[in-house]
Design an enzyme around this catalytic site. Sequence first.
Site, PDB file in Angstrom:
ATOM      1  N   ARG A 157      -9.565 -39.572  65.992  1.00 43.61           N
ATOM      2  CA  ARG A 157      -9.030 -38.199  65.821  1.00 43.61           C
ATOM      3  C   ARG A 157      -7.606 -38.190  65.251  1.00 43.61           C
ATOM      4  O   ARG A 157      -6.869 -37.222  65.400  1.00 43.61           O
ATOM      5  CB  ARG A 157      -9.064 -37.422  67.134  1.00 43.61           C
ATOM      6  N   LYS A 202      -3.134 -33.372  51.175  1.00 46.27           N
ATOM      7  CA  LYS A 202      -4.574 -33.199  50.970  1.00 46.27           C
ATOM      8  C   LYS A 202      -5.197 -34.595  50.914  1.00 46.27           C
ATOM      9  O   LYS A 202      -4.810 -35.406  50.071  1.00 46.27           O
ATOM     10  CB  LYS A 202      -4.854 -32.497  49.640  1.00 46.27           C
ATOM     11  N   GLU A 251       0.427 -34.517  34.376  1.00 47.65           N
ATOM     12  CA  GLU A 251       0.776 -33.785  35.605  1.00 47.65           C
ATOM     13  C   GLU A 251       2.282 -33.496  35.652  1.00 47.65           C
ATOM     14  O   GLU A 251       2.714 -32.455  36.141  1.00 47.65           O
ATOM     15  CB  GLU A 251       0.361 -34.569  36.855  1.00 47.65           C
ATOM     16  N   LYS A 308       6.675 -29.450  43.940  1.00 49.47           N
ATOM     17  CA  LYS A 308       5.453 -29.481  44.758  1.00 49.47           C
ATOM     18  C   LYS A 308       5.793 -29.140  46.210  1.00 49.47           C
ATOM     19  O   LYS A 308       5.048 -28.406  46.877  1.00 49.47           O
ATOM     20  CB  LYS A 308       4.741 -30.841  44.671  1.00 49.47           C
ATOM     21  N   GLU A 340      -3.531 -23.763  50.543  1.00 47.45           N
ATOM     22  CA  GLU A 340      -3.873 -23.197  49.237  1.00 47.45           C
ATOM     23  C   GLU A 340      -4.582 -21.855  49.320  1.00 47.45           C
ATOM     24  O   GLU A 340      -5.697 -21.684  48.832  1.00 47.45           O
ATOM     25  CB  GLU A 340      -4.731 -24.207  48.446  1.00 47.45           C
ATOM     26  N   ARG A 388       0.079 -22.089  46.186  1.00 46.44           N
ATOM     27  CA  ARG A 388      -0.311 -23.475  45.839  1.00 46.44           C
ATOM     28  C   ARG A 388      -1.323 -23.501  44.690  1.00 46.44           C
ATOM     29  O   ARG A 388      -1.474 -24.497  43.999  1.00 46.44           O
ATOM     30  CB  ARG A 388      -0.872 -24.197  47.080  1.00 46.44           C
ATOM     31  N   ASN A 412      -2.918 -25.659  40.177  1.00 55.12           N
ATOM     32  CA  ASN A 412      -4.197 -25.878  39.482  1.00 55.12           C
ATOM     33  C   ASN A 412      -4.114 -25.524  38.001  1.00 55.12           C
ATOM     34  O   ASN A 412      -5.147 -25.477  37.327  1.00 55.12           O
ATOM     35  CB  ASN A 412      -5.308 -25.042  40.139  1.00 55.12           C
ATOM     36  N   HIS A 472      -6.426 -27.017  35.452  1.00 56.11           N
ATOM     37  CA  HIS A 472      -7.454 -27.800  36.148  1.00 56.11           C
ATOM     38  C   HIS A 472      -8.847 -27.180  36.085  1.00 56.11           C
ATOM     39  O   HIS A 472      -9.838 -27.912  36.104  1.00 56.11           O
ATOM     40  CB  HIS A 472      -7.045 -28.031  37.608  1.00 56.11           C
ATOM     41  N   HIS A 527     -10.957 -30.053  34.537  1.00 59.01           N
ATOM     42  CA  HIS A 527     -11.917 -30.862  35.305  1.00 59.01           C
ATOM     43  C   HIS A 527     -13.221 -31.029  34.541  1.00 59.01           C
ATOM     44  O   HIS A 527     -13.800 -32.116  34.516  1.00 59.01           O
ATOM     45  CB  HIS A 527     -12.201 -30.215  36.669  1.00 59.01           C
ATOM     46  N   HIS A 579      -7.560 -38.265  33.861  1.00 58.92           N
ATOM     47  CA  HIS A 579      -7.347 -36.953  34.484  1.00 58.92           C
ATOM     48  C   HIS A 579      -6.236 -36.124  33.809  1.00 58.92           C
ATOM     49  O   HIS A 579      -6.462 -35.001  33.385  1.00 58.92           O
ATOM     50  CB  HIS A 579      -7.022 -37.183  35.969  1.00 58.92           C
TER      51      HIS A 579
END
Length: 343
Positions: A108, A130, A172, A214, A224, A228, A232, A235, A239, A249
Site C-alpha cells: 500500500r 503521475k 516537450e 510544471k 488534472e 493541468r 496536453n 498531445h 498521440h 514522443h
Amino acid sequence: MEKLTFKASSGSTEILIGADWKSIIDKMDLSRAIIITDHNIRSIYGSYFPRVPVIALEPGEGSKSIDTIDGILKELLILEADRSSFLLGIGGGVICDITGFAATIYMRGIRFGFVSTTLLSQVDASIGGKNGVNLSGVKNIVGTFAQPEFVICDQNMLATLPEAEYASGLGELVKYALIRDEEMLGFIEENIDAVIAGDREILKRLIYRSVEIKAEIAGNDEREVGERRLLNFGHTVGHGIEVLTGLPHGVAISHGMMIAAEFSFDDGLIDIAGLGRVRSVLERMGLLPGIITEKGAISHFILKDKKREDKNINFVFLEKPGKAVVKMVALQDIIDKLAAKDY
Ligand SMILES: NC(=O)c1ccc[n+]([C@@H]2O[C@H](COP(=O)([O-])OP(=O)(O)OC[C@H]3O[C@@H](n4cnc5c(N)ncnc54)[C@H](O)[C@@H]3O)[C@@H](O)[C@H]2O)c1
C-alpha cells in the site's frame, strides 16, 4: 545546483537540477534501497550504482505493462522488501512511471525517488506524481498519483542519450515555452544552436524553467481537472501521430502542437505572426519532419482518447506564443478540422 520543491496534495518532491547524481546518491542513506532501471542505463551507469539490489528491465515503452509490475512485485517479495524499503528509479520516463507505480502499490505504498536520465523525463515525466502503465494498447490507463521524495536531474547524463531521444525531450521543452512563457521562447530562439547541441548551462536554465512551470500548473491541479490540461498541448493529435508513425514522443507532439496552433489561427486566436513563430522554432529545432498518415487515421485515435468526455474533448489552443487556453470542443469539430487539412 538549483533546488525546487513541487508541492501537491499527495505530497511534495525536492527537485535537484544541475546536480551530480553520483555525489548526491553517495550522501544518501540508501541501505534499504532497491534500484529499478533498464539494461541500457545499467550498462552505461551501473558501475556507479550504490551496492544495493538492482531490478533491470528491458528498455522502452513495451516494459510499461502490468506484467512488468507483476514481475517487480514478485521480485520485491523475494528481496523481502518491507515498509522501510525505498525504490530508486534510475532512468527515463518509462522507468519513472513504472517505479512510481510499483512503489505506490507494494504494501500500500513505500518510499521512492528518481534519478531522471532523459531530457523528456527531466522536463516532464519525472515531475508531477503521475505513475502508471499501459493496458491493451491504451497508454497510462492504470496508475496512481503519488509524489517521489526527490528527483535528481543531472544534465551530464544527457550526453549519452541517443539523438532521437534528445529530440523527443526538446519537443516537450518547447511546449512549456509555448503554453506559458514567451520570454523562455525568446531565450530558446536566441540560443537555438546551443540548445540543439545540448549546452549544459543553457539546458540547466531551460529545464529549471520547465519544471517551475510544471510545478505551478500541476501543483495546483494534481488530478488534472482544470489547469493541468494545458500540459496536453499538442498531445490530443500528437498521440495519434506517435502511434501511426512511430516518431519519438516529443517529435510527434511537436506536429500535434503545430496542428493545434493552426486550429487556433483558424478560430481567430493566435495571429499570423504568432503562428509563423511557432512553425519557425519547431522547424529550426528539426521537430517537424514530414509525416504521412492515412487520411482519417489520426481522427480514429482521437475518438479513442481516454481524456474525451462523451462527445466532447478539452482541447488546448494557443492565444499567442506563450499563452495557451483550454476549450471544451465537440470531438467532431476536431475531426472536421483535421479532414479540412487532409489528415
Ligand atoms: N508521468 C508523467 O507525467 C509522464 C509525462 C510525460 C511522459 N511520460 C512517459 O514517459 C515515457 C517516455 O519517457 P522517455 O522519453 O524518457 O523514454 P524512455 O524512458 O523509454 O527512455 C528512452 C530510451 O533512452 C534510453 N536512455 C535513457 N536515459 C539514457 C541516458 N542517459 N543515456 C543513454 N540512454 C538512455 C533508455 O534506455 C531508452 O531506451 C512514456 O512512457 C510516457 O508515457 C510520463
